[in-house]
Design an enzyme around this catalytic site. Structure first.
Site, PDB file in Angstrom:
ATOM      1  N   HIS A 154      44.668  35.023  28.840  1.00  0.00           N
ATOM      2  CA  HIS A 154      44.858  34.801  27.437  1.00  0.00           C
ATOM      3  C   HIS A 154      45.479  35.477  26.192  1.00  0.00           C
ATOM      4  O   HIS A 154      45.578  35.760  25.320  1.00  0.00           O
ATOM      5  CB  HIS A 154      43.211  35.153  26.946  1.00  0.00           C
ATOM      6  CG  HIS A 154      42.925  36.827  27.413  1.00  0.00           C
ATOM      7  ND1 HIS A 154      42.714  37.040  27.846  1.00  0.00           N
ATOM      8  CD2 HIS A 154      43.895  38.022  26.200  1.00  0.00           C
ATOM      9  CE1 HIS A 154      42.542  38.159  28.267  1.00  0.00           C
ATOM     10  NE2 HIS A 154      43.728  39.287  26.749  1.00  0.00           N
ATOM     11  N   ARG A 196      32.447  50.174  72.213  1.00  0.00           N
ATOM     12  CA  ARG A 196      33.786  50.275  72.471  1.00  0.00           C
ATOM     13  C   ARG A 196      34.546  51.125  72.577  1.00  0.00           C
ATOM     14  O   ARG A 196      35.487  51.994  73.405  1.00  0.00           O
ATOM     15  CB  ARG A 196      34.503  49.168  72.575  1.00  0.00           C
ATOM     16  CG  ARG A 196      33.849  47.505  72.785  1.00  0.00           C
ATOM     17  CD  ARG A 196      35.034  46.480  72.510  1.00  0.00           C
ATOM     18  NE  ARG A 196      34.342  45.113  73.234  1.00  0.00           N
ATOM     19  CZ  ARG A 196      34.562  44.331  72.808  1.00  0.00           C
ATOM     20  NH1 ARG A 196      35.695  44.355  72.329  1.00  0.00           N
ATOM     21  NH2 ARG A 196      33.929  42.774  73.135  1.00  0.00           N
ATOM     22  N   ASP A 255      46.303  46.067  38.037  1.00  0.00           N
ATOM     23  CA  ASP A 255      47.155  45.241  37.660  1.00  0.00           C
ATOM     24  C   ASP A 255      48.650  45.986  38.059  1.00  0.00           C
ATOM     25  O   ASP A 255      49.446  45.257  38.334  1.00  0.00           O
ATOM     26  CB  ASP A 255      47.158  44.244  36.825  1.00  0.00           C
ATOM     27  CG  ASP A 255      47.121  44.156  35.876  1.00  0.00           C
ATOM     28  OD1 ASP A 255      46.870  45.316  35.163  1.00  0.00           O
ATOM     29  OD2 ASP A 255      46.925  43.046  35.201  1.00  0.00           O
ATOM     30  N   ASP A 311      37.106  37.628  34.931  1.00  0.00           N
ATOM     31  CA  ASP A 311      36.185  36.394  34.588  1.00  0.00           C
ATOM     32  C   ASP A 311      36.411  35.348  32.970  1.00  0.00           C
ATOM     33  O   ASP A 311      35.225  35.034  32.632  1.00  0.00           O
ATOM     34  CB  ASP A 311      34.528  37.475  34.638  1.00  0.00           C
ATOM     35  CG  ASP A 311      34.782  38.413  33.386  1.00  0.00           C
ATOM     36  OD1 ASP A 311      35.895  38.673  32.731  1.00  0.00           O
ATOM     37  OD2 ASP A 311      34.339  39.738  33.255  1.00  0.00           O
ATOM     38  N   ASP A 312      37.582  35.694  32.333  1.00  0.00           N
ATOM     39  CA  ASP A 312      37.364  34.681  31.977  1.00  0.00           C
ATOM     40  C   ASP A 312      38.886  33.878  31.829  1.00  0.00           C
ATOM     41  O   ASP A 312      39.376  33.199  31.345  1.00  0.00           O
ATOM     42  CB  ASP A 312      38.211  35.709  30.228  1.00  0.00           C
ATOM     43  CG  ASP A 312      39.295  36.495  30.604  1.00  0.00           C
ATOM     44  OD1 ASP A 312      39.758  36.317  32.023  1.00  0.00           O
ATOM     45  OD2 ASP A 312      40.046  36.307  29.692  1.00  0.00           O
TER      46      ASP A 312
END
Length: 306
Positions: free
Chosen positions: A243, A82, A219, A135-136
């Site tokens: 945490h 396309r 972040d 990953d925690d």
């Protein structure tokens, strides 16, 4: 960068870009700076500081082709079928404003379009939400679904929990700017609509460059773009936990209703009658899981409910 590499709970690409062609460049491709926070709360936001989303101009006397950001969604299987027709016809008259979103890198097309090919995962997932976890974290999927169902994914939503109360200030290109962001340590979710608004800040290395200009991690940078550049409120969720908090202060009776939990060294949730001794369960999340799902094969048969 963590933003680019961490495992996601509900992966989502910055697709459905066809809606962007109707927006003026000055209103999203080069978002206007908003100098200060508003303390007016939105109906969806419980954070102490919010931003008012800048309204897109409803009328514009005249626009030129330069005022249009045109996107073409494609995928690998259509690169050689396309796209040649497009390249041969109408694309030549708007090539400077046209961008292609696809699921696979293609060096030839990248060269032909002068770098206007953006790999997004198009065609592989069209999830209404994208969530980013560390990953925690321990994530309760059913509670995450329940939480996100409170918001309309067709509107711009930036959902999470700040690492600290109040606004922080940093330098960005010589200016002192406010920062209010959701820490990925507690999990962060964005709606598909929000992802569309983030596109100009994510492509062609723009996000990494903004991280460098701000001298902050992913972040913080994401929150800066969302709240300061785009004016999207952070929708705060106190059931997203990182945490950074004192996790032992999460009330025991509320543990099972938390969407995201976390741990770090001895900063762990307070579990009554844990299923495992501390040396076998330093995060206390094994015991937590057995409280929530006592039928799990590896949980002790006498696991007690919270």
């Amino acid at each position: 960068m963590k933003f680019l590499s961490k495992v996601v709970v509900s992966s989502m690409s910055v697709v459905a870009m066809y809606v962007l062609a109707s927006l003026l460049v000055d209103n999203w491709l080069q978002p206007k700076k908003i100098s200060s926070f508003s303390t007016t709360k939105s109906p969806y936001d419980t954070s102490p500081f919010t931003k008012v989303y800048p309204e897109v101009l409803a009328q514009q006397s005249k626009i030129s082709q330069d005022d249009i950001y045109l996107t073409i969604k494609t995928c690998e299987k259509n690169h050689k079928t396309r796209l040649p027709l497009i390249f041969k016809t109408w694309w030549t008259g708007i090539r400077q404003q046209a961008y292609f979103f696809t699921d696979t890198d293609d060096e030839a097309i990248t060269k032909q379009t002068d770098g206007h090919l953006i790999v997004t995962g198009c065609g592989k997932t069209h999830a209404p939400w994208w969530c980013h976890m560390d990953d925690d974290n321990y994530v309760n999927p059913s509670l995450l679904v329940k939480a996100l169902n409170q918001y309309n994914w067709e509107e711009p939503f930036y959902v999470g929990r700040p690492s600290r109360e109040g606004v922080q200030y940093r330098r960005y290109k010589g200016q002192r700017v406010p920062l209010y962001f959701a820490t990925t340590g507690a999990g962060m979710c964005i709606s598909r609509n929000m992802s569309e608004l983030m596109v100009p800040w994510m492509r062609n290395g723009s996000f990494v460059q903004t991280c460098k200009d701000l001298s902050q991690p992913d972040d913080v940078t994401f929150g800066f773009i969302a709240t300061n550049r785009l004016g999207i409120n952070l929708t705060r969720r106190n059931d997203f936990n990182s945490h950074i908090q004192n996790l032992a202060k999460v009330p025991t009776e509320e543990l099972l209703s938390q969407v995201v939990l976390s741990y770090h060294l001895r900063n762990v949730i307070n579990i009554t009658d844990p299923a495992f001794p501390f040396n076998e369960d330093r995060s206390r999340l094994l015991s937590y899981h057995c409280k929530k799902y006592p039928e799990t094969e590896w949980c002790p048969k006498d696991s007690k409910a919270i």
